[in-house]
Design an enzyme around this catalytic site. Structure first.
Site, PDB file in Angstrom:
ATOM      1  N   CYS A   1      -5.170   8.158   9.047  1.00 54.31           N
ATOM      2  CA  CYS A   1      -5.439   7.669  10.405  1.00 54.31           C
ATOM      3  C   CYS A   1      -5.072   8.735  11.430  1.00 54.31           C
ATOM      4  CB  CYS A   1      -4.633   6.410  10.664  1.00 54.31           C
ATOM      5  SG  CYS A   1      -5.123   5.020   9.628  1.00 54.31           S
TER       6      CYS A   1
ATOM      7  N   ARG B   1      -0.161  15.267  13.158  1.00 56.36           N
ATOM      8  CA  ARG B   1       0.617  14.749  12.017  1.00 56.36           C
ATOM      9  C   ARG B   1       1.121  15.939  11.202  1.00 56.36           C
ATOM     10  NH1 ARG B   1      -1.884   9.246   9.504  1.00 56.36           N
ATOM     11  NH2 ARG B   1       0.232   9.164   8.667  1.00 56.36           N
TER      12      ARG B   1
ATOM     13  N   ASP C   1       3.551   0.419  12.323  1.00 54.58           N
ATOM     14  CA  ASP C   1       2.326  -0.100  11.704  1.00 54.58           C
ATOM     15  C   ASP C   1       2.040  -1.558  12.086  1.00 54.58           C
ATOM     16  OD1 ASP C   1       2.009   2.361  10.566  1.00 54.58           O
ATOM     17  OD2 ASP C   1       2.773   1.785   8.597  1.00 54.58           O
TER      18      ASP C   1
ATOM     19  N   GLN D   1       8.170  19.272   7.538  1.00 54.89           N
ATOM     20  CA  GLN D   1       9.375  18.816   6.828  1.00 54.89           C
ATOM     21  C   GLN D   1       9.161  18.758   5.312  1.00 54.89           C
ATOM     22  OE1 GLN D   1      12.401  18.493   8.514  1.00 54.89           O
ATOM     23  NE2 GLN D   1      11.027  19.442  10.002  1.00 54.89           N
TER      24      GLN D   1
ATOM     25  N   ILE E   1       3.308  18.571   8.756  1.00 63.62           N
ATOM     26  CA  ILE E   1       3.896  18.425   7.416  1.00 63.62           C
ATOM     27  C   ILE E   1       5.016  19.457   7.222  1.00 63.62           C
ATOM     28  CG2 ILE E   1       1.887  17.377   6.303  1.00 63.62           C
ATOM     29  CD1 ILE E   1       1.329  20.240   5.167  1.00 63.62           C
TER      30      ILE E   1
ATOM     31  N   LYS F   1       0.827  -1.217   0.000  1.00 65.87           N
ATOM     32  CA  LYS F   1       0.000   0.000   0.000  1.00 65.87           C
ATOM     33  C   LYS F   1       0.855   1.258   0.000  1.00 65.87           C
ATOM     34  CE  LYS F   1      -2.428   2.247   3.876  1.00 65.87           C
ATOM     35  NZ  LYS F   1      -1.408   3.115   4.288  1.00 65.87           N
ATOM     36  N   ASN F   2       1.807   1.332   0.919  1.00 67.83           N
ATOM     37  CA  ASN F   2       2.524   2.602   1.070  1.00 67.83           C
ATOM     38  C   ASN F   2       3.522   2.869  -0.059  1.00 67.83           C
ATOM     39  OD1 ASN F   2       0.965   3.219   3.238  1.00 67.83           O
ATOM     40  ND2 ASN F   2       2.470   2.629   4.788  1.00 67.83           N
TER      41      ASN F   2
ATOM     42  N   ARG G   1      -9.208   0.026   3.785  1.00 66.20           N
ATOM     43  CA  ARG G   1      -8.292   1.003   3.169  1.00 66.20           C
ATOM     44  C   ARG G   1      -6.951   0.359   2.857  1.00 66.20           C
ATOM     45  NH1 ARG G   1      -6.715   5.545   6.713  1.00 66.20           N
ATOM     46  NH2 ARG G   1      -5.138   5.460   5.092  1.00 66.20           N
TER      47      ARG G   1
HETATM   48  N1  EPU Z   1       6.831  14.296  11.238  1.00 64.99           N
HETATM   49  C1  EPU Z   1       7.128  15.627  11.499  1.00 64.99           C
HETATM   50  N2  EPU Z   1       7.080  16.527  10.465  1.00 64.99           N
HETATM   51  C2  EPU Z   1       6.758  16.146   9.202  1.00 64.99           C
HETATM   52  C3  EPU Z   1       6.442  14.813   8.941  1.00 64.99           C
HETATM   53  C4  EPU Z   1       6.486  13.902   9.981  1.00 64.99           C
HETATM   54  O1  EPU Z   1       7.436  15.988  12.627  1.00 64.99           O
HETATM   55  O2  EPU Z   1       6.743  17.021   8.312  1.00 64.99           O
HETATM   56  C5  EPU Z   1       6.884  13.320  12.329  1.00 64.99           C
HETATM   57  C6  EPU Z   1       5.535  12.681  12.627  1.00 64.99           C
HETATM   58  O3  EPU Z   1       4.780  13.445  13.520  1.00 64.99           O
HETATM   59  C7  EPU Z   1       5.930  11.330  13.192  1.00 64.99           C
HETATM   60  C8  EPU Z   1       7.244  11.010  12.455  1.00 64.99           C
HETATM   61  O4  EPU Z   1       7.705  12.238  11.910  1.00 64.99           O
HETATM   62  O5  EPU Z   1       6.194  11.446  14.556  1.00 64.99           O
HETATM   63  C9  EPU Z   1       7.133  10.005  11.344  1.00 64.99           C
HETATM   64  O6  EPU Z   1       6.107  10.384  10.432  1.00 64.99           O
HETATM   65  P1  EPU Z   1       6.193  10.018   8.886  1.00 64.99           P
HETATM   66  O7  EPU Z   1       6.189  11.267   8.108  1.00 64.99           O
HETATM   67  O8  EPU Z   1       7.312   9.044   8.690  1.00 64.99           O
HETATM   68  O9  EPU Z   1       4.810   9.276   8.653  1.00 64.99           O
HETATM   69  P2  EPU Z   1       3.863   9.379   7.375  1.00 64.99           P
HETATM   70  O10 EPU Z   1       4.672   9.532   6.151  1.00 64.99           O
HETATM   71  O11 EPU Z   1       2.764  10.334   7.642  1.00 64.99           O
HETATM   72  C10 EPU Z   1       3.951   6.832   6.837  1.00 64.99           C
HETATM   73  C11 EPU Z   1       2.957   5.734   6.618  1.00 64.99           C
HETATM   74  C12 EPU Z   1       2.303   5.374   7.949  1.00 64.99           C
HETATM   75  C13 EPU Z   1       3.383   4.971   8.959  1.00 64.99           C
HETATM   76  C14 EPU Z   1       4.474   6.054   9.059  1.00 64.99           C
HETATM   77  C15 EPU Z   1       5.656   5.645   9.901  1.00 64.99           C
HETATM   78  C16 EPU Z   1       2.216   6.179   4.378  1.00 64.99           C
HETATM   79  C17 EPU Z   1       1.117   6.619   3.478  1.00 64.99           C
HETATM   80  N3  EPU Z   1       1.951   6.191   5.683  1.00 64.99           N
HETATM   81  O12 EPU Z   1       3.225   7.932   7.373  1.00 64.99           O
HETATM   82  O13 EPU Z   1       1.534   4.228   7.658  1.00 64.99           O
HETATM   83  O14 EPU Z   1       2.810   4.802  10.233  1.00 64.99           O
HETATM   84  O15 EPU Z   1       4.960   6.387   7.739  1.00 64.99           O
HETATM   85  O16 EPU Z   1       6.243   4.494   9.399  1.00 64.99           O
HETATM   86  O17 EPU Z   1       3.288   5.789   3.920  1.00 64.99           O
HETATM   87  C18 EPU Z   1      -0.312   2.761   7.818  1.00 64.99           C
HETATM   88  O18 EPU Z   1       0.038   2.232   6.744  1.00 64.99           O
HETATM   89  O19 EPU Z   1      -1.155   2.254   8.590  1.00 64.99           O
HETATM   90  C19 EPU Z   1       0.290   4.034   8.207  1.00 64.99           C
HETATM   91  C20 EPU Z   1      -0.288   4.849   9.045  1.00 64.99           C
END
Ligand code: EPU
Length: 427
Positions: free
Chosen positions: A117, A122, A305, A126, A124, A22-23, A397
């Site tokens: 989720c 969460r 996850d 970065q 953004i 998925k990801n 999903r």
């Molecule tokens: N973070 C920041 N700033 C940012 C982005 C992230 O501080 O700009 C922090 C977040 O708050 C968190 C950490 O960095 O504490 C990691 O977040 P990350 O950006 O890695 O997560 P994501 O990209 O939003 C993806 C997966 C999630 C999975 C996480 C961690 C996708 C679509 N989603 O989320 O997957 O939990 O990486 O591995 O790739 C799932 O599949 O169930 C799922 C939620």
């Protein structure tokens, strides 16, 4: 309204084939916007997050055609306005990858703040930091994230946190940026490597994906390609845990065992036997489950996850296990649901203390998010009686044909459609 009805306890046995990741899919599908020409993508998972992305691409003017059950052809030659509205973006987190791709493709993008989720905040920041370093102006206005740049220029970017989403989004925005981009403190998850391989198969020049530092030489043109998505690490891990939790014997096919090592290690400590083959893995358990401590970490650590599914298993282990969430602020919302099934779990901030019980008992529960849904489903298969799981759209999903796959392994799971008027009458 739809529910899963699960009769337990059952012992899962047999074979299951894992779908495409998925990801990885949710990054690769938006990346087709960068190709001049058609992309054929194989091993596409048939899940609702993918369906929503197809809808978004069609809305942007692309042609999206399934060639068979797992292969899609996407032609993004004709694109209209680079705008993704709230109605579609709100369903999923990965809709924000359209920012990186549309910025590269059209020099501007407007994408509604993403859904996904709920694990607490969460951010953004970065992603925005990366786009700005490449020369874009980014603003958030009335729930829309707007980015634009006259020209994207390579830059040296150090991420403050290793973020999967930011690493992917900034990679998408820099693949055609003029000059060299160096990304440091990158996330290293398998789907990041898969996206880089996909982009390289289109003619990009990306090196180092899967390590802390990714180096991207901007190219002028990316062509169409044919590419097969890697198997889903988390779907595979979920079936591994389900096999172990139910005292089963399951051969899980179409996996990359290397991606599953951190899960394998914890399952073995918990008393399961895990046998690795080239592209499959067999999980069996006969003796009792033992306590294990888990701390989730970015890859190659234990994946966040898989945390809820593993907690469901530890709810049945002898002794007290400590589960620490190292990625998200609030990923224990599902614990209340496991407690309804008789689990004894206390949560304090980012730590859950799990006192194993010998048996869970059926109760009505909810899927509070995607992996939380998988956790209650695993718990329900071990529980005595008939468990009804609500809000199953979260599960769908991310897990392809889950009822079919579990039924083939001997589970008694069915989907019940409860007519809406029954709820309205009950209100
Ligand atoms: N973070 C920041 N700033 C940012 C982005 C992230 O501080 O700009 C922090 C977040 O708050 C968190 C950490 O960095 O504490 C990691 O977040 P990350 O950006 O890695 O997560 P994501 O990209 O939003 C993806 C997966 C999630 C999975 C996480 C961690 C996708 C679509 N989603 O989320 O997957 O939990 O990486 O591995 O790739 C799932 O599949 O169930 C799922 C939620």
């Amino acid at each position: 309204m739809e529910k899963f009805i699960v009769d337990g306890p059952v012992r899962l046995t047999g074979e299951v084939t894992i779908s495409g990741a998925k990801n990885a899919a949710v990054a690769i599908i938006p990346a087709t916007l960068l190709a001049q020409g058609k992309c054929v993508i194989e091993n596409i998972p048939n899940i609702s997050d993918v369906t929503v992305l197809f809808k978004i691409l069609r809305g942007l003017g692309a042609s999206v055609q399934m060639l068979d059950r797992t292969t899609v052809e996407i032609d993004t030659t004709y694109i209209t306005e680079p705008v993704v509205p709230y109605e579609l973006a709100r369903y999923m987190r990965a809709s924000y990858y359209l920012l990186g791709t549309l910025l590269t493709r059209c020099n501007r993008a407007s994408v509604s703040m993403p859904g996904g989720c709920n694990f607490g905040v969460r951010p953004i920041d970065q992603h925005m930091k990366g786009f700005e370093a490449l020369g874009a102006t980014v603003s958030i206005d009335s729930g829309m994230i707007n980015a634009q740049a006259e020209m994207l220029l390579g830059a040296h970017i150090y991420f403050d946190v290793a973020s999967v989403g930011a690493t992917i989004n900034v990679m998408l925005a820099s693949v055609k940026a003029k000059g060299i981009t160096i990304l440091e403190n990158c996330a290293k998850e398998p789907h990041i490597v898969d996206l880089a391989n996909f982009l390289n198969s289109m003619g990009a020049d990306i090196r180092g994906a899967g390590t802390d530092v990714i180096k991207i030489h901007g190219v002028d043109l990316l062509h169409g390609t044919t590419y097969s998505i890697i198997p889903d690490q988390i779907e595979a891990g979920t079936y591994m845990v389900a096999a172990a939790a139910t005292g089963g014997d399951v051969l899980i096919k179409n996996v990359i065992p290397k991606h599953l090592e951190s899960i394998t290690e914890k399952l073995e400590k918990a008393g399961a036997v895990v046998q690795e083959y080239d592209d499959s893995i067999r999980v069996t358990r006969e003796g009792p489950l033992a306590k294990v401590n888990i701390k989730t970490m970015p890859h190659p650590g234990f994946p966040t996850d898989m945390q809820p599914q593993m907690t469901a298993l530890l709810a049945l282990a002898q002794g007290t296990s400590i589960v620490t969430e190292g990625v998200w602020d609030n990923r224990f919302r599902y614990v209340d649901e496991l407690r309804r099934l008789g689990a004894q779990i206390q949560v304090d901030g980012k730590v859950a203390v799990v006192e194993g019980v010998s048996q869970l008992k059926a109760a009505p529960v909810r899927a509070v998010d995607l992996r939380a849904g998988a956790a209650v489903l695993i718990a329900a298969m071990t529980a005595e009686g008939s468990t009804e799981i609500e809000d199953i759209e979260y599960i769908e999903r991310g897990y392809e044909r889950i009822v079919e796959k579990l039924t083939a392994l001997g589970a008694h799971v069915r989907k019940a459609i409860i007519p809406d008027h029954i709820f309205q009458e009950a209100l």
